[in-house]
Design a protein around this motif. Structure first.
Motif, PDB file in Angstrom:
ATOM      1  N   ILE A 126      -6.668  44.357   4.614  1.00 48.03           N
ATOM      2  CA  ILE A 126      -7.680  44.771   5.586  1.00 48.03           C
ATOM      3  C   ILE A 126      -7.035  45.081   6.931  1.00 48.03           C
ATOM      4  N   ASP A 127      -6.039  44.302   7.329  1.00 50.76           N
ATOM      5  CA  ASP A 127      -5.330  44.596   8.579  1.00 50.76           C
ATOM      6  C   ASP A 127      -4.684  45.982   8.513  1.00 50.76           C
ATOM      7  N   ALA A 128      -4.090  46.300   7.366  1.00 54.95           N
ATOM      8  CA  ALA A 128      -3.475  47.616   7.205  1.00 54.95           C
ATOM      9  C   ALA A 128      -4.525  48.719   7.239  1.00 54.95           C
ATOM     10  N   LEU A 129      -5.677  48.469   6.653  1.00 54.40           N
ATOM     11  CA  LEU A 129      -6.765  49.446   6.678  1.00 54.40           C
ATOM     12  C   LEU A 129      -7.225  49.694   8.111  1.00 54.40           C
ATOM     13  N   ILE A 130      -7.396  48.630   8.889  1.00 58.58           N
ATOM     14  CA  ILE A 130      -7.813  48.776  10.285  1.00 58.58           C
ATOM     15  C   ILE A 130      -6.798  49.614  11.057  1.00 58.58           C
ATOM     16  N   GLY A 131      -5.523  49.334  10.849  1.00 54.11           N
ATOM     17  CA  GLY A 131      -4.486  50.101  11.524  1.00 54.11           C
ATOM     18  C   GLY A 131      -4.482  51.560  11.127  1.00 54.11           C
ATOM     19  N   LEU A 132      -4.655  51.827   9.835  1.00 58.56           N
ATOM     20  CA  LEU A 132      -4.671  53.206   9.360  1.00 58.56           C
ATOM     21  C   LEU A 132      -5.854  53.972   9.945  1.00 58.56           C
ATOM     22  N   ILE A 133      -7.028  53.366   9.950  1.00 58.90           N
ATOM     23  CA  ILE A 133      -8.202  54.044  10.494  1.00 58.90           C
ATOM     24  C   ILE A 133      -8.018  54.327  11.981  1.00 58.90           C
ATOM     25  N   ALA A 134      -7.447  53.381  12.721  1.00 59.43           N
ATOM     26  CA  ALA A 134      -7.204  53.606  14.145  1.00 59.43           C
ATOM     27  C   ALA A 134      -6.277  54.798  14.352  1.00 59.43           C
ATOM     28  N   ARG A 135      -5.259  54.927  13.541  1.00 57.56           N
ATOM     29  CA  ARG A 135      -4.326  56.037  13.659  1.00 57.56           C
ATOM     30  C   ARG A 135      -4.992  57.364  13.292  1.00 57.56           C
ATOM     31  N   LEU A 136      -5.793  57.344  12.243  1.00 58.22           N
ATOM     32  CA  LEU A 136      -6.500  58.564  11.850  1.00 58.22           C
ATOM     33  C   LEU A 136      -7.480  58.994  12.930  1.00 58.22           C
ATOM     34  N   ALA A 137      -8.174  58.033  13.519  1.00 55.23           N
ATOM     35  CA  ALA A 137      -9.136  58.350  14.578  1.00 55.23           C
ATOM     36  C   ALA A 137      -8.426  58.962  15.791  1.00 55.23           C
ATOM     37  N   ALA A 138      -7.215  58.507  16.079  1.00 60.96           N
ATOM     38  CA  ALA A 138      -6.456  59.059  17.202  1.00 60.96           C
ATOM     39  C   ALA A 138      -5.982  60.477  16.912  1.00 60.96           C
ATOM     40  N   GLU A 139      -5.693  60.758  15.653  1.00 61.07           N
ATOM     41  CA  GLU A 139      -5.181  62.071  15.269  1.00 61.07           C
ATOM     42  C   GLU A 139      -6.305  63.090  15.057  1.00 61.07           C
ATOM     43  N   LEU A 140      -7.488  62.613  14.674  1.00 63.88           N
ATOM     44  CA  LEU A 140      -8.579  63.512  14.299  1.00 63.88           C
ATOM     45  C   LEU A 140      -9.774  63.279  15.225  1.00 63.88           C
ATOM     46  N   PRO A 187     -12.910  52.470  15.834  1.00 62.79           N
ATOM     47  CA  PRO A 187     -13.664  53.282  16.803  1.00 62.79           C
ATOM     48  C   PRO A 187     -14.631  54.281  16.186  1.00 62.79           C
ATOM     49  N   ILE A 188     -15.007  54.089  14.925  1.00 57.89           N
ATOM     50  CA  ILE A 188     -15.982  54.980  14.289  1.00 57.89           C
ATOM     51  C   ILE A 188     -17.092  54.141  13.678  1.00 57.89           C
ATOM     52  N   ASN A 189     -18.216  54.778  13.386  1.00 58.01           N
ATOM     53  CA  ASN A 189     -19.413  54.067  12.944  1.00 58.01           C
ATOM     54  C   ASN A 189     -19.728  54.336  11.477  1.00 58.01           C
ATOM     55  N   ARG A 190     -20.384  53.364  10.845  1.00 59.37           N
ATOM     56  CA  ARG A 190     -20.834  53.557   9.472  1.00 59.37           C
ATOM     57  C   ARG A 190     -21.973  54.567   9.462  1.00 59.37           C
ATOM     58  N   LEU A 191     -21.982  55.415   8.473  1.00 60.78           N
ATOM     59  CA  LEU A 191     -23.068  56.380   8.335  1.00 60.78           C
ATOM     60  C   LEU A 191     -24.412  55.672   8.402  1.00 60.78           C
ATOM     61  N   ALA A 192     -25.368  56.244   9.126  1.00 61.71           N
ATOM     62  CA  ALA A 192     -26.652  55.587   9.320  1.00 61.71           C
ATOM     63  C   ALA A 192     -27.325  55.280   7.999  1.00 61.71           C
ATOM     64  N   SER A 193     -27.292  56.209   7.056  1.00 63.58           N
ATOM     65  CA  SER A 193     -27.938  55.987   5.761  1.00 63.58           C
ATOM     66  C   SER A 193     -27.271  54.867   5.003  1.00 63.58           C
ATOM     67  N   ALA A 194     -25.934  54.766   5.129  1.00 64.21           N
ATOM     68  CA  ALA A 194     -25.204  53.711   4.437  1.00 64.21           C
ATOM     69  C   ALA A 194     -25.530  52.354   5.055  1.00 64.21           C
ATOM     70  N   ALA A 195     -25.558  52.280   6.361  1.00 61.52           N
ATOM     71  CA  ALA A 195     -25.850  51.019   7.037  1.00 61.52           C
ATOM     72  C   ALA A 195     -27.258  50.524   6.699  1.00 61.52           C
ATOM     73  N   ALA A 196     -28.203  51.444   6.592  1.00 57.99           N
ATOM     74  CA  ALA A 196     -29.572  51.063   6.252  1.00 57.99           C
ATOM     75  C   ALA A 196     -29.665  50.549   4.823  1.00 57.99           C
ATOM     76  N   THR A 197     -28.912  51.166   3.931  1.00 61.45           N
ATOM     77  CA  THR A 197     -28.951  50.783   2.528  1.00 61.45           C
ATOM     78  C   THR A 197     -28.333  49.414   2.303  1.00 61.45           C
ATOM     79  N   HIS A 198     -27.279  49.118   3.084  1.00 57.47           N
ATOM     80  CA  HIS A 198     -26.549  47.859   2.892  1.00 57.47           C
ATOM     81  C   HIS A 198     -26.548  47.060   4.192  1.00 57.47           C
TER      82      HIS A 198
END
Length: 201
Positions: A126-140, A187-198
């Motif tokens: 999970i730590d690696a996932l958090i790091g990867l998402i942070a890097r992707l968010a910075a690039e995209l 730094p990104i949010n869960r899709l609204a429909s996904a958050a409502a479902t779960h």
């Protein structure tokens, strides 16, 4: 495998391109606004690689995420983000697929008696996932949303052991995935429909 030091997200990523990568369609990175979290539902990375290399389409390509994260936190890039990987129906062109090595329902994926997904996700993964998402968010800069595979593919199909029973075609990343922790760190949010479902996840 080799490391590509020219990529902004390469410092902790090992490149391991699939044999058919050049056959996958390209896209502008500005079109990418979604990350989809999967788990492999396979026992180890080697088997996940074997499944990813299988050719399933006339184009000569198969099904795979862009990134794979092993239980120890090692990150592998199977498909470059500028190419469209086949990992989630209806959302491939806009998304990046991240696969977490996890047993899931293996090997009885659609058996109604084996639908539990009870392998925890290790801290390192999970730590690696958090790091990867942070890097992707910075690039995209267009990256805005995240969802689980189960949020986007909600089809139910006849169980393999009893066709009168319906089971979820996709359940990953499943009930053990720590959504609350992840969302508090990225730094990104869960899709609204996904958050409502779960909402309780």
């Amino acid at each position: 495998m080799r490391s590509d030091s020219t990529s902004p997200i390469a410092s902790a990523i090992r490149d391991w391109p699939l044999p058919y990568v050049e056959k996958l369609a390209t896209r502008p990175l500005a079109a990418v606004d979604l990350i989809v979290i999967h788990c492999t539902e396979l026992p180890d990375l080697a088997m996940a690689r074997n499944y990813g290399e299988r050719v399933l389409y006339d184009s000569g390509s198969g099904n795979s995420g862009h990134f794979y994260i092993d239980r120890d936190g090692s990150v592998y890039r199977f498909v470059p983000i500028e190419r469209i990987a086949h990992h989630v129906r209806g959302h491939n062109a806009r998304s990046i697929g991240i696969e977490l090595v996890n047993t899931g329902r293996y090997p009885h994926w659609l058996d109604s008696r084996h639908q539990a997904m009870d392998e925890p996700y290790p801290e390192a993964q999970i730590d690696a996932l958090i790091g990867l998402i942070a890097r992707l968010a910075a690039e995209l800069p267009g990256l805005r949303h995240i969802a689980g595979h189960e949020d986007l593919d909600t089809e139910r199909v006849p169980a393999s052991d009893d066709a009168s029973v319906q089971v979820a075609r996709k359940r990953d990343p499943g009930p053990m995935f720590p959504w609350v922790r992840l969302l508090s760190k990225i730094p990104i949010n869960r899709l609204a429909s996904a958050a409502a479902t779960h909402s309780s996840a």
